[in-house]
Scaffold this active site. Structure first.
Site, PDB file in Angstrom:
ATOM      1  N   GLN A  78    -128.719  13.749  52.868  1.00 56.49           N
ATOM      2  CA  GLN A  78    -129.892  12.912  53.119  1.00 56.49           C
ATOM      3  C   GLN A  78    -130.989  13.260  52.121  1.00 56.49           C
ATOM      4  OE1 GLN A  78    -130.021  10.741  55.985  1.00 56.49           O
ATOM      5  NE2 GLN A  78    -131.834   9.939  55.029  1.00 56.49           N
ATOM      6  N   PHE A  79    -130.923  12.686  50.916  1.00 58.14           N
ATOM      7  CA  PHE A  79    -131.890  13.041  49.886  1.00 58.14           C
ATOM      8  C   PHE A  79    -133.314  12.637  50.264  1.00 58.14           C
ATOM      9  CE2 PHE A  79    -131.736   8.691  48.458  1.00 58.14           C
ATOM     10  CZ  PHE A  79    -132.939   8.502  47.780  1.00 58.14           C
ATOM     11  N   THR A  80    -133.467  11.673  51.156  1.00 59.50           N
ATOM     12  CA  THR A  80    -134.813  11.219  51.508  1.00 59.50           C
ATOM     13  C   THR A  80    -135.617  12.278  52.251  1.00 59.50           C
ATOM     14  OG1 THR A  80    -134.036  10.144  53.531  1.00 59.50           O
ATOM     15  CG2 THR A  80    -134.157   8.780  51.534  1.00 59.50           C
TER      16      THR A  80
END
Length: 151
Positions: A78-80
């Site tokens: 989950q790069f966000t």
């Protein structure tokens, strides 16, 4: 490195309309890898995740880990989570690790979790895929684990 850990009654990851992973009671882990993170941090985060005591014990306290209850784990990249919203209304992702290294750390984290716990109980998403993550948050209990690079 950051992880959003959710205690769930059930969860699944769907990709292209198909179930990729699903669990009953356990954890959903949304893992964010940031610039400056190290491989050593993957090991510390994996240890914290599989041993995090957020399930009820016989006294009604959070005294059991996912290992203690024999639950499942779904790990999703989950790069966000690395998003920064301090200025304005649109997050910037300048703190996110470059995709190639982030994927390597994500895979390492999964491997380390499987080394610490029953691999058959660990499901994943697919790095950079368009995923639909469904879950029933139990409690709700959501814990944010953060590790900063050692100076």
């Amino acid at each position: 490195m950051k992880a959003v850990v959710q205690r769930v009654s059930s969860a699944s990851v769907r990709i292209d309309g198909r179930v990729h992973s699903e669990i009953g009671k356990g954890l959903v882990v949304l893992l964010g890898v940031e610039r400056g993170d190290t491989e050593d941090m993957c090991a510390e985060m994996a240890h914290k995740t599989v041993n995090l005591r957020i399930f009820e014990d016989e006294h009604g306290k959070m005294g059991r880990s996912v290992k203690d209850i024999g639950g499942g784990i779904i790990i999703v990249s989950q790069f966000t989570i690395a998003g920064n919203c301090k200025k304005g209304l649109r997050p910037d992702f300048m703190n996110a690790m470059n995709p190639d290294t982030a994927n390597a750390y994500y895979e390492k984290f999964i491997s380390l979790c499987k080394g610490l716990y029953d691999p058959s109980k660990i499901g994943t998403g697919v790095f950079a895929a368009d995923m639909k993550v469904g879950l029933e948050n139990d409690g709700p209990v959501t814990i944010i684990l953060e590790l900063a690079p050692k100076q």
